[in-house]
Motif scaffolding. Structure first.
Motif, short mmCIF file in Angstrom:
data_model
loop_
_atom_site.label_atom_id
_atom_site.label_comp_id
_atom_site.label_asym_id
_atom_site.label_seq_id
_atom_site.Cartn_x
_atom_site.Cartn_y
_atom_site.Cartn_z
N ILE A 169 71.94 24.26 -3.60
CA ILE A 169 71.98 22.94 -4.13
C ILE A 169 72.11 23.25 -5.89
O ILE A 169 71.60 24.23 -6.22
N SER A 170 72.89 22.30 -6.58
CA SER A 170 72.86 22.47 -8.04
C SER A 170 72.16 21.07 -8.70
O SER A 170 72.45 20.12 -8.31
N PHE A 171 71.57 21.31 -9.87
CA PHE A 171 71.24 20.21 -10.47
C PHE A 171 71.57 19.91 -12.00
O PHE A 171 71.83 21.03 -12.56
N ASP A 172 71.85 18.47 -12.24
CA ASP A 172 72.20 18.55 -13.86
C ASP A 172 70.90 18.36 -14.35
O ASP A 172 69.81 17.66 -13.85
N ASN A 173 70.80 18.70 -15.51
CA ASN A 173 69.58 18.50 -16.28
C ASN A 173 69.12 16.99 -16.20
O ASN A 173 67.87 16.55 -16.41
N ALA A 174 70.15 16.30 -16.50
CA ALA A 174 69.91 14.79 -16.38
C ALA A 174 69.32 14.24 -15.37
O ALA A 174 68.66 13.04 -14.98
N PHE A 175 69.44 14.91 -14.13
CA PHE A 175 68.72 14.80 -12.92
C PHE A 175 67.10 14.49 -12.91
O PHE A 175 66.45 13.70 -12.27
N PHE A 176 66.44 15.31 -13.86
CA PHE A 176 65.22 15.49 -14.07
C PHE A 176 64.87 14.64 -15.25
O PHE A 176 64.91 15.01 -16.47
N LYS A 177 64.08 13.51 -15.03
CA LYS A 177 63.80 12.76 -16.29
C LYS A 177 61.99 12.80 -16.35
O LYS A 177 61.51 12.68 -15.31
N LEU A 178 61.71 13.03 -17.40
CA LEU A 178 60.26 13.09 -17.69
C LEU A 178 59.63 11.94 -17.40
O LEU A 178 58.35 11.97 -16.71
N ASN A 179 60.13 10.52 -17.47
CA ASN A 179 59.16 9.17 -17.18
C ASN A 179 58.96 9.23 -15.51
O ASN A 179 58.41 8.74 -15.03
N ASP A 180 59.60 9.90 -14.79
CA ASP A 180 59.84 10.05 -13.08
C ASP A 180 58.62 10.96 -12.90
O ASP A 180 57.87 10.92 -11.66
N PHE A 181 58.21 11.69 -14.07
CA PHE A 181 56.82 12.68 -13.81
C PHE A 181 55.76 12.17 -14.33
O PHE A 181 54.58 12.01 -13.69
N ILE A 182 55.76 11.63 -15.71
CA ILE A 182 54.56 11.33 -16.23
C ILE A 182 55.15 10.26 -17.32
O ILE A 182 55.85 10.67 -18.33
N GLU A 183 54.65 8.96 -17.32
CA GLU A 183 54.99 7.87 -18.52
C GLU A 183 54.14 8.08 -19.31
O GLU A 183 52.83 8.01 -19.15
N LYS A 184 54.40 7.61 -20.75
CA LYS A 184 53.45 7.51 -21.68
C LYS A 184 52.45 6.48 -21.48
O LYS A 184 51.23 6.50 -21.84
N LYS A 185 52.77 5.30 -20.96
CA LYS A 185 51.85 4.23 -20.60
C LYS A 185 50.81 4.72 -19.76
O LYS A 185 49.52 4.30 -19.79
N LYS A 186 51.34 5.43 -18.79
CA LYS A 186 50.13 6.10 -17.68
C LYS A 186 49.34 6.93 -18.49
O LYS A 186 48.03 7.24 -18.16
N MET A 187 49.89 7.77 -19.55
CA MET A 187 49.12 8.79 -20.08
C MET A 187 47.99 8.09 -20.82
O MET A 187 46.79 8.48 -20.97
N ASN A 188 48.38 6.98 -21.53
CA ASN A 188 47.44 6.11 -22.30
C ASN A 188 46.37 5.56 -21.70
O ASN A 188 45.30 5.41 -21.82
N LYS A 189 47.05 4.90 -20.27
CA LYS A 189 46.10 4.07 -19.46
C LYS A 189 44.89 4.85 -18.98
O LYS A 189 43.68 4.38 -18.96
N TYR A 190 45.21 6.10 -18.59
CA TYR A 190 44.35 7.03 -17.93
C TYR A 190 43.67 8.02 -18.88
O TYR A 190 43.16 8.68 -18.54
N LYS A 191 43.88 7.85 -20.08
CA LYS A 191 43.36 8.76 -21.21
C LYS A 191 43.84 10.20 -20.75
O LYS A 191 42.83 10.97 -21.06
N LEU A 192 45.00 10.24 -20.60
CA LEU A 192 45.25 11.91 -20.10
C LEU A 192 45.50 12.71 -21.41
O LEU A 192 46.16 12.16 -22.28
N ASN A 193 44.87 13.93 -21.49
CA ASN A 193 45.05 14.95 -22.59
C ASN A 193 46.52 15.52 -22.79
O ASN A 193 46.75 15.86 -21.80
N LYS A 194 47.39 15.35 -23.87
CA LYS A 194 48.46 15.83 -23.93
C LYS A 194 48.70 17.33 -23.31
O LYS A 194 49.42 17.91 -22.91
N PHE A 195 47.72 18.18 -23.91
CA PHE A 195 47.60 19.33 -23.61
C PHE A 195 47.40 19.62 -22.23
O PHE A 195 47.99 20.46 -21.60
N ASP A 196 46.69 18.90 -21.51
CA ASP A 196 46.47 19.06 -19.99
C ASP A 196 47.67 18.66 -19.17
O ASP A 196 48.08 19.34 -18.38
#
Length: 314
Positions: A183-210
């Protein structure tokens, strides 16, 4: 429609002019070694890759370059394979075979660019290949958004974080991990928001280094997933691409592949950053010699084919 748009035509011309400038500079610096160019293999920069829809578009106008360099150019490497229902990628396995295959050995060659792909060399004659998922793509995007840096230099940012196991557990259930090879993937296939959203990082107080540490480990985990999926004893893993500069990532890879031999192309005196450029020069020569470079076991095509069209100065 995209190829005929004003935006694409302008960008394509500017990109082609830049490539022309760089090739001329390269020739001047190497004039004593290279009086004549037999062929130039130009892959270009992929802006859209959707083999399911029969589309793979790269920047770079081969006829313009051939004419202005007065040289034979081979380009549009993916088109024929896609016409034969292949993924159009990866195409470098035939080069990997020429450089790294060993009799009676199973060698795994892994390129970690934006996307991670592998070539499995079984002895001197058999090869299998596929993309497997994000390499640096998510890591780089996260660094841009959260650290104002284009990438994590040597993995120095990620090493300050710790693994978020709950997040990692969710990512391990991603549907793309269960897709059949090749199989092959385009870079656009993988979106950061599908893995971690900024809102959820803030909601759960996730450390950006983690979070970055976890994204880095996930790229390594893809190799463990590959190993379990193919279920073949691998005698040696050889790595190339920008990912080899990320020390945190390479450390993770060695941990998940514990007990296996893990090296880079530097052990073969080949720069990890230039494997793909050398590969397309090699493939261009194969095209001139009418030798195939895409195969059913590497791209899923219906039949093997030469890769690329030949352009000669008129």
């Amino acid at each position: 429609l995209i190829r005929n748009s004003d935006e694409f035509l302008t960008l394509n011309q500017k990109f082609s002019e830049l490539v022309l400038k760089l090739i001329k500079e390269f020739r001047l610096k190497n004039v004593s070694k290279m009086k004549n160019l037999d062929v130039i293999g130009i892959h270009g920069n992929t802006i859209i890759h959707q083999p399911k829809h029969g589309i793979s578009i790269q920047l770079g106008e081969p006829y313009f370059l051939s004419k202005n360099l007065n040289a034979t150019v081979v380009s549009n490497f993916r088109d024929k394979d896609i016409k034969f229902k292949g993924q159009g990628a990866p195409l470098v396995p035939v080069f990997h075979q020429s450089q790294f295959s060993e009799k009676c050995k199973n060698i795994m060659v892994v390129n970690i660019g934006g996307i991670t792909n592998y070539t499995l060399l079984v002895g001197k004659t058999n090869l299998f290949a596929s993309d497997i998922g994000p390499g640096n793509k998510l890591i780089d995007e996260f660094c841009v958004q959260n650290f104002n840096q284009n990438f994590d230099n040597k993995g120095d940012l990620a090493k300050n974080g710790k693994l978020l196991n709950d997040l990692l557990k969710k990512w391990k259930e991603k549907p793309f991990l269960k897709k059949s090879f090749p199989i092959s993937f385009d870079n656009a296939f993988f979106k950061l928001n599908d893995f971690i959203e900024k809102k959820k990082m803030n909601k759960y107080k996730l450390n950006k280094f983690d979070v970055l540490r976890t994204l880095t480990f996930f790229t390594a985990y893809l190799l463990l997933n590959l190993k379990l999926k193919i279920n073949i004893k691998v005698d040696k893993w050889i790595f190339s691409g920008g990912g080899v500069e990320n020390k945190t990532l390479m450390s993770d890879i060695k941990k998940v592949l514990s007990g296996d031999t893990v090296i880079t192309t530097l052990d073969y005196k080949l720069d990890p950053f230039f494997i793909e450029s050398q590969a397309f020069a090699y493939i261009a020569v194969r095209t001139l010699k009418k030798l195939p470079s895409s195969f059913p076991n590497t791209t899923g095509c219906l039949k093997s084919s030469t890769a690329g069209n030949i352009y000669i100065p008129d």
